[in-house]
Design an enzyme around this catalytic site. Sequence first.
Site, mmCIF file in Angstrom:
data_model
loop_
_atom_site.group_PDB
_atom_site.id
_atom_site.type_symbol
_atom_site.label_atom_id
_atom_site.label_comp_id
_atom_site.label_asym_id
_atom_site.label_seq_id
_atom_site.Cartn_x
_atom_site.Cartn_y
_atom_site.Cartn_z
ATOM 1 N N HIS A 124 13.191 -3.888 0.743
ATOM 2 C CA HIS A 124 13.827 -2.589 0.483
ATOM 3 C C HIS A 124 15.158 -2.534 1.213
ATOM 4 O O HIS A 124 15.307 -3.000 2.341
ATOM 5 C CB HIS A 124 12.913 -1.413 0.806
ATOM 6 N N ASP A 136 14.696 -2.386 10.042
ATOM 7 C CA ASP A 136 14.016 -1.771 8.890
ATOM 8 C C ASP A 136 15.039 -1.179 7.929
ATOM 9 O O ASP A 136 15.384 -0.019 8.054
ATOM 10 C CB ASP A 136 13.053 -0.702 9.408
ATOM 11 N N GLU A 170 12.382 3.084 -0.763
ATOM 12 C CA GLU A 170 11.063 2.703 -0.190
ATOM 13 C C GLU A 170 10.616 3.734 0.810
ATOM 14 O O GLU A 170 9.431 4.089 0.897
ATOM 15 C CB GLU A 170 11.156 1.316 0.470
ATOM 16 N N ASP A 199 9.756 -6.886 4.875
ATOM 17 C CA ASP A 199 10.104 -5.559 5.403
ATOM 18 C C ASP A 199 9.889 -5.602 6.913
ATOM 19 O O ASP A 199 8.743 -5.620 7.371
ATOM 20 C CB ASP A 199 9.202 -4.505 4.732
HETATM 21 N N1 DTR Z 1 6.910 0.220 5.404
HETATM 22 C C1 DTR Z 1 7.632 0.142 6.604
HETATM 23 C C2 DTR Z 1 6.971 -0.077 7.890
HETATM 24 C C3 DTR Z 1 5.688 -0.782 7.940
HETATM 25 C C4 DTR Z 1 4.631 -0.323 8.599
HETATM 26 N N2 DTR Z 1 3.597 -1.201 8.441
HETATM 27 C C5 DTR Z 1 3.970 -2.217 7.698
HETATM 28 C C6 DTR Z 1 3.286 -3.340 7.261
HETATM 29 C C7 DTR Z 1 3.926 -4.260 6.475
HETATM 30 C C8 DTR Z 1 5.243 -4.071 6.120
HETATM 31 C C9 DTR Z 1 5.944 -2.940 6.521
HETATM 32 C C10 DTR Z 1 5.299 -2.011 7.317
HETATM 33 C C11 DTR Z 1 8.817 1.043 6.620
HETATM 34 O O1 DTR Z 1 9.667 0.761 5.811
HETATM 35 O O2 DTR Z 1 8.926 2.007 7.391
HETATM 36 ZN ZN ZN Z 2 10.865 2.392 7.398
HETATM 37 ZN ZN ZN Z 3 10.678 -0.815 5.899
#
Ligand code: DTR
Ligand code: ZN
Ligand code: ZN
Length: 316
Positions: A124, A136, A170, A199
């Site tokens: 993302h 992130d 995302e 990610d």
């Molecule tokens: N989705 C994410 C953070 C996140 C938290 N747990 C996981 C496990 C695997 C990948 C990503 C993540 C975010 O974008 O905040």
């Molecule tokens: Zn995030």
């Molecule tokens: Zn993320």
Amino acid sequence: MKLSVSGRAATAAVVAVATVLTGGSLAGAAPASGPSVLAAPDIPLANVKAHLNQFQSIATANGGNRAHGRTGYRASLDYVKAKLDAAGFTTTIQQFTSSGQIGYNLIADWPGGDPEQVVVAGAHLDSVTSGPGINDNATGSAAVLETALAVSRAGLTPTKHLRFAWWGAEELGLVGSRYYVNSLTAANRARIDGYLNFDMIGSSNPGYFVYDDDPVIEQTFKNYFTGLGVPTEIETEGDGRSDHASFKNVGIPVGGLFTGASRLKTTAQAAKWGGTAGRAFDSCYHSSCDTTAAVNDTALDRNSDAVAYAIWELSD
Ligand code: DTR
Ligand code: ZN
Ligand code: ZN
Ligand code: CA
């Protein structure tokens, strides 16, 4: 299970492991006979960091973030697209609306390969509004971008068709990736052999987590880290919390890498990976301090190389 590691790929794996063990370059490492097999390249950390610096500059120039619906998002997308267009990819911008604002996915196809067997790698590209979103997820975005550029530099002619993707929104609930999957015809969904998600792969106090989903994808990543002598653990911080869930939900095999978010590193994890026990893997998660200064270069380098390794192996 649709993904397999073929004989050609297995030969490449031997070359790759031998290279890791000797610490040597790939020069002269080609097999003495057989098909011309090239091992996955070592992705230059400097190139990945140069992309991070660009994403940081984009955030700084656009109110401090690269969030959905903000100018920093579109600038991030334009940066990635220009690199891919110059490298010979066929790029497509897919537009959608979320929370009353226009969002975009960027899809880049590498010409060639079997259209009935498509391997997709994605990350993302949006940040939260509270910061520039460098771990992130500029890290995943940059590693996927640099792997795509390495495919171009190598003039790779994989057996399977390669597709790279950068998802919008995302952070609003996997919106862009779900839109992409929902927009595929049943036939085009069935053509996707696997989806690899990246990610957060440069957390400042990193762990080395591999998604426990498709066994072939999982084993491919584990093989890479075994070759480095770096232990891995199964990712458990949030199954379904990133874009792979959009693919998994419609039955597409998925896998991916993660270096940790707000969960705390245990004493046992600090003993095997270094870093600080009792501290978050990423103490700047979703904060204004998620800047280039908060990225662990070793984690970013290892994971970027793992992205390329998996793409080379799984598209063979
Ligand atoms: N989705 C994410 C953070 C996140 C938290 N747990 C996981 C496990 C695997 C990948 C990503 C993540 C975010 O974008 O905040
Ligand atoms: Zn995030
Ligand atoms: Zn993320
Ligand atoms: Ca590298």
